[in-house]
Design a protein around this motif. Structure first.
Motif, PDB file in Angstrom:
ATOM      1  N   SER A 138       0.798  -1.226   0.000  1.00  0.00           N
ATOM      2  CA  SER A 138       0.000   0.000   0.000  1.00  0.00           C
ATOM      3  C   SER A 138       0.833   1.279   0.000  1.00  0.00           C
ATOM      4  O   SER A 138       0.341   2.328  -0.378  1.00  0.00           O
ATOM      5  N   LYS A 139       2.088   1.181   0.392  1.00  0.00           N
ATOM      6  CA  LYS A 139       2.916   2.392   0.420  1.00  0.00           C
ATOM      7  C   LYS A 139       3.498   2.736  -0.946  1.00  0.00           C
ATOM      8  O   LYS A 139       4.142   3.754  -1.107  1.00  0.00           O
ATOM      9  N   TYR A 140       3.242   1.895  -1.942  1.00  0.00           N
ATOM     10  CA  TYR A 140       3.794   2.116  -3.279  1.00  0.00           C
ATOM     11  C   TYR A 140       2.733   2.656  -4.237  1.00  0.00           C
ATOM     12  O   TYR A 140       1.545   2.406  -4.051  1.00  0.00           O
ATOM     13  N   PRO A 141       3.166   3.352  -5.288  1.00  0.00           N
ATOM     14  CA  PRO A 141       2.207   3.825  -6.291  1.00  0.00           C
ATOM     15  C   PRO A 141       1.599   2.650  -7.059  1.00  0.00           C
ATOM     16  O   PRO A 141       2.203   1.568  -7.128  1.00  0.00           O
ATOM     17  N   PRO A 142       0.409   2.838  -7.650  1.00  0.00           N
ATOM     18  CA  PRO A 142      -0.310   1.743  -8.300  1.00  0.00           C
ATOM     19  C   PRO A 142       0.500   0.976  -9.348  1.00  0.00           C
ATOM     20  O   PRO A 142       0.414  -0.255  -9.416  1.00  0.00           O
ATOM     21  N   MET A 143       1.272   1.646 -10.163  1.00  0.00           N
ATOM     22  CA  MET A 143       2.030   0.939 -11.195  1.00  0.00           C
ATOM     23  C   MET A 143       3.096   0.042 -10.575  1.00  0.00           C
ATOM     24  O   MET A 143       3.337  -1.065 -11.039  1.00  0.00           O
ATOM     25  N   LYS A 144       3.704   0.502  -9.483  1.00  0.00           N
ATOM     26  CA  LYS A 144       4.709  -0.314  -8.781  1.00  0.00           C
ATOM     27  C   LYS A 144       4.032  -1.538  -8.158  1.00  0.00           C
ATOM     28  O   LYS A 144       4.582  -2.635  -8.162  1.00  0.00           O
ATOM     29  N   VAL A 145       2.821  -1.358  -7.614  1.00  0.00           N
ATOM     30  CA  VAL A 145       2.062  -2.476  -7.038  1.00  0.00           C
ATOM     31  C   VAL A 145       1.802  -3.524  -8.116  1.00  0.00           C
ATOM     32  O   VAL A 145       1.978  -4.722  -7.885  1.00  0.00           O
TER      33      VAL A 145
END
Length: 112
Positions: free
Chosen positions: A55-62
């Motif tokens: 959850s601490k990462y941006p959507p594309m990184k997720v």
């Protein structure tokens, strides 16, 4: 008005962090019972930790982390307060290979 493809892309990238890897890849059709199992495991993990995995990462990184990394899970040392069956249920729901992932019903029967 956005195209259907653009709308679908927004849903995938900005949408649910509880998507199964095979849904993100969109290579094959998916069995929604198996997808629900993965989603249930991710939701249980979120309830256990108080936040969604990655959850601490941006959507594309997720998206990339979900596809490239091992599935998230409970740490057997750090998360001692949870029962063995709860840990096993989450682990079984988050198996990356959908053919080896049990349905939600089967997971509940096996581990609850």
């Amino acid at each position: 008005m956005p195209s259907r493809r653009r709308t679908l892309l927004k849903v995938i990238i900005l949408g649910d962090s509880r998507m199964a890897p095979e849904v993100m890849e969109q290579l094959h059709g998916c069995d929604f019972n198996i997808y629900d199992s993965c989603s249930s495991g991710l939701s249980a993990l979120e309830l256990a930790h108080g936040h969604a995995p990655f959850s601490k990462y941006p959507p594309m990184k997720v998206l990339l982390m979900t596809l490239q990394n091992a599935p998230p899970g409970l740490d057997y040392e750090r998360d001692r307060k949870f029962s063995k069956s709860f840990k096993q249920m989450i682990a079984s729901c988050l198996v990356k290979d959908p053919t080896k992932r049990p349905s939600v019903s089967k997971s509940l029967v096996l581990y609850v």
